[in-house]
Design an enzyme around this catalytic site. Structure first.
Site, short mmCIF file in Angstrom:
data_model
loop_
_atom_site.label_atom_id
_atom_site.label_comp_id
_atom_site.label_asym_id
_atom_site.label_seq_id
_atom_site.Cartn_x
_atom_site.Cartn_y
_atom_site.Cartn_z
N ASP A 75 0.69 -1.36 0.21
CA ASP A 75 0.30 0.42 0.48
C ASP A 75 0.75 1.51 0.17
O ASP A 75 2.04 1.50 0.34
CB ASP A 75 -0.46 0.17 0.88
CG ASP A 75 -2.26 0.77 1.10
OD1 ASP A 75 -2.32 1.32 -0.05
OD2 ASP A 75 -2.87 1.17 2.15
N ASN A 90 1.17 3.40 -2.79
CA ASN A 90 1.88 3.77 -4.37
C ASN A 90 1.72 4.96 -4.59
O ASN A 90 2.51 5.98 -5.11
CB ASN A 90 1.10 2.41 -5.31
CG ASN A 90 2.00 1.64 -5.43
OD1 ASN A 90 2.71 1.41 -4.11
ND2 ASN A 90 1.88 0.79 -6.08
N GLY A 91 0.36 5.79 -4.47
CA GLY A 91 -0.39 6.46 -4.86
C GLY A 91 0.12 7.79 -3.89
O GLY A 91 0.18 8.71 -4.56
N TRP A 95 2.61 8.00 -2.55
CA TRP A 95 4.59 8.15 -2.83
C TRP A 95 4.46 9.38 -3.63
O TRP A 95 5.12 10.04 -3.58
CB TRP A 95 4.83 6.89 -3.05
CG TRP A 95 6.30 7.03 -3.19
CD1 TRP A 95 7.36 6.64 -2.20
CD2 TRP A 95 6.85 7.03 -4.33
NE1 TRP A 95 9.03 6.53 -2.74
CE2 TRP A 95 8.06 6.74 -3.92
CE3 TRP A 95 6.86 7.08 -5.50
CZ2 TRP A 95 9.60 7.00 -5.13
CZ3 TRP A 95 7.89 7.00 -6.52
CH2 TRP A 95 8.64 6.98 -6.53
N HIS A 130 2.53 3.68 -8.93
CA HIS A 130 2.13 1.90 -9.75
C HIS A 130 3.74 0.99 -10.06
O HIS A 130 4.21 0.53 -10.07
CB HIS A 130 1.81 1.89 -9.85
CG HIS A 130 0.32 2.65 -9.44
ND1 HIS A 130 0.31 1.53 -7.91
CD2 HIS A 130 -1.31 2.82 -9.40
CE1 HIS A 130 -1.43 1.84 -7.38
NE2 HIS A 130 -1.80 2.65 -8.72
N SER A 188 -7.33 -5.41 -5.68
CA SER A 188 -8.40 -5.69 -5.20
C SER A 188 -9.67 -5.73 -6.26
O SER A 188 -9.80 -5.08 -7.21
CB SER A 188 -8.86 -4.91 -3.99
OG SER A 188 -9.69 -3.98 -3.97
N TRP A 207 -11.38 -2.98 -8.99
CA TRP A 207 -12.17 -1.90 -10.34
C TRP A 207 -12.40 -0.52 -10.18
O TRP A 207 -12.95 0.06 -11.49
CB TRP A 207 -13.21 -2.61 -11.01
CG TRP A 207 -12.39 -4.69 -10.97
CD1 TRP A 207 -12.47 -5.71 -10.03
CD2 TRP A 207 -12.01 -4.85 -12.33
NE1 TRP A 207 -11.49 -6.47 -10.44
CE2 TRP A 207 -11.32 -6.23 -11.88
CE3 TRP A 207 -11.64 -4.57 -12.86
CZ2 TRP A 207 -10.71 -6.76 -12.80
CZ3 TRP A 207 -10.50 -4.79 -14.03
CH2 TRP A 207 -9.63 -6.17 -13.82
N LEU A 238 10.28 -20.97 -4.34
CA LEU A 238 9.49 -19.83 -3.09
C LEU A 238 7.77 -20.10 -5.08
O LEU A 238 8.19 -20.12 -5.69
CB LEU A 238 9.45 -19.02 -3.27
CG LEU A 238 9.01 -17.89 -3.63
CD1 LEU A 238 8.40 -17.64 -1.61
CD2 LEU A 238 9.42 -16.41 -3.21
N ARG A 283 -4.92 -2.36 9.30
CA ARG A 283 -6.31 -2.93 8.28
C ARG A 283 -5.64 -4.02 7.31
O ARG A 283 -5.09 -3.93 7.14
CB ARG A 283 -7.86 -2.12 8.36
CG ARG A 283 -7.78 -0.72 6.31
CD ARG A 283 -8.30 -0.57 5.96
NE ARG A 283 -7.82 0.75 5.37
CZ ARG A 283 -7.32 1.87 5.31
NH1 ARG A 283 -7.48 2.98 6.67
NH2 ARG A 283 -7.00 2.26 4.60
N ILE A 284 -6.89 -5.16 7.18
CA ILE A 284 -7.25 -6.25 6.80
C ILE A 284 -7.05 -6.11 5.23
O ILE A 284 -7.13 -6.47 4.10
CB ILE A 284 -7.74 -7.50 6.74
CG1 ILE A 284 -6.90 -6.93 8.64
CG2 ILE A 284 -7.16 -9.14 6.00
CD1 ILE A 284 -4.88 -7.82 8.76
C1 FPP Z 1 -1.38 0.41 -3.69
O1 FPP Z 1 -0.88 1.66 -3.70
C2 FPP Z 1 -0.97 -0.43 -4.38
C3 FPP Z 1 -1.99 -0.65 -5.49
C4 FPP Z 1 -3.07 -1.02 -5.43
C5 FPP Z 1 -0.91 -1.80 -6.47
C6 FPP Z 1 0.24 -2.49 -6.59
C7 FPP Z 1 0.52 -2.46 -7.97
C8 FPP Z 1 2.12 -2.77 -7.54
C9 FPP Z 1 2.75 -2.66 -6.31
C10 FPP Z 1 2.03 -2.38 -9.08
C11 FPP Z 1 3.77 -3.79 -9.73
C12 FPP Z 1 2.89 -5.00 -9.01
C13 FPP Z 1 3.56 -6.36 -9.43
C14 FPP Z 1 2.99 -7.08 -8.66
C15 FPP Z 1 4.45 -6.27 -10.38
P1 FPP Z 1 -2.34 2.78 -3.67
O2 FPP Z 1 -2.79 2.97 -5.42
O3 FPP Z 1 -3.86 2.15 -2.76
O4 FPP Z 1 -1.95 3.95 -2.90
P2 FPP Z 1 -2.78 4.73 -1.82
O5 FPP Z 1 -2.95 4.47 -1.35
O6 FPP Z 1 -0.89 5.77 -1.56
O7 FPP Z 1 -3.07 5.54 -2.67
#
Ligand code: FPP
Length: 251
Positions: free
Chosen positions: A21, A23-24, A26, A38, A66, A70, A132, A195-196
């Site tokens: 969690d 990415n956004g 960051w 991402h 998840s 979508w 693995l 949270r889960i």
């Molecule tokens: C959550 O961050 C991340 C995701 C919904 C996507 C995960 C995907 C990757 C790490 C890309 C590569 C994956 C693979 C398997 C090659 P968020 O967007 O919910 O971040 P935020 O909570 O800060 O908005």
């Protein structure tokens, strides 16, 4: 410093699951669009797989997308799907070289044909690997998984392949998407959220939970090793008393 040396190789969690969690957030901190986060998250995925292998973890399950995801903006969903495919294509040689078995869990019917085709190719190419097991949760939701297992069990009852009396925890396990995997020993979530989020609800019944404030694109091998070290300092009791656990361990 590499924390790998501090890990007790006799007590490594067999199955580690990660909610990747942040990415956004960051990307936002850097003034960039969410997809930039991402893309940088892929680096952390690569490093974590390597770290898991080095530590002796046998199963690594990553929450990539998840059932609720979508609902994100169409462009973000499209970029994420493309990113899964291109990352997988560029990593397939590494997976084979490192004896890693690739598999997916989730509602496959909602994935497009081209994504499924790309995934299935790698699943086929790595199916006999056993160092693995890397499981990517794609269009995955734990409640959807449980509903799906209820449906499949019910069908067997209607067809008289199974009786109600035979239903036990094993039967339910065997009808989940994770039927090839043991329970989760350690679940990690990055980005400070505690949270889960509908991830492996059945499978984490006795898992240790590790939360870190690190945002996923910043997650390194040492963050992974640190989670294992914390796991090794916990006493897993599975409902027993501390005394009972000590006695069992001494035998
Ligand atoms: C959550 O961050 C991340 C995701 C919904 C996507 C995960 C995907 C990757 C790490 C890309 C590569 C994956 C693979 C398997 C090659 P968020 O967007 O919910 O971040 P935020 O909570 O800060 O908005």
């Amino acid at each position: 410093m590499d924390l790998l040396d501090q890990i007790n190789k006799e007590n490594v969690p067999y199955h580690v699951a990660i909610i990747m969690d942040g990415n956004g957030r960051w990307a936002k901190l850097k003034g960039k669009p969410r997809v930039f986060g991402h893309k940088n998250g892929v680096k952390s995925v690569r490093e974590t797989i390597k770290a898991a292998g080095n530590a002796g973890v046998k199963a690594l399950t990553l929450y990539a997308f998840s059932t609720e995801n979508w609902n994100r903006p169409k462009a973000e969903v499209k970029t994420l799907m493309a990113l899964f495919l291109t990352s997988l294509k560029s990593e397939v040689k590494e997976l084979i070289k490192n004896n890693i078995k690739f598999q997916i869990i989730g509602d496959q019917e909602s994935l497009t044909k081209s994504v499924l085709k790309g995934l299935n190719k790698v699943i086929e190419q790595t199916k006999n690997n056993d160092a693995l097991t890397l499981t990517i949760a794609l269009s995955y939701g734990s409640r959807e998984e449980i509903v799906n297992s209820f449906k499949n069990i019910s069908k067997k009852i209607v067809n008289k392949e199974l009786s109600i009396e035979e239903i036990d925890e094993n039967i339910i396990n065997n009808h989940l998407y994770t039927f090839t995997l043991p329970d989760v020993d350690l679940m990690i979530r990055t980005s400070g959220e505690k949270r889960i989020s509908n991830f492996l609800l059945w499978q984490i019944a006795y898992a240790e939970l590790h939360f870190t404030n690190v945002l996923w694109p910043d997650f390194t091998k040492n963050d992974f090793y640190n989670a294992i070290l914390e796991y090794q300092n916990r006493e897993r009791r599975f409902g027993k008393t501390g005394e009972q656990i000590k006695t069992t361990n001494e035998i």
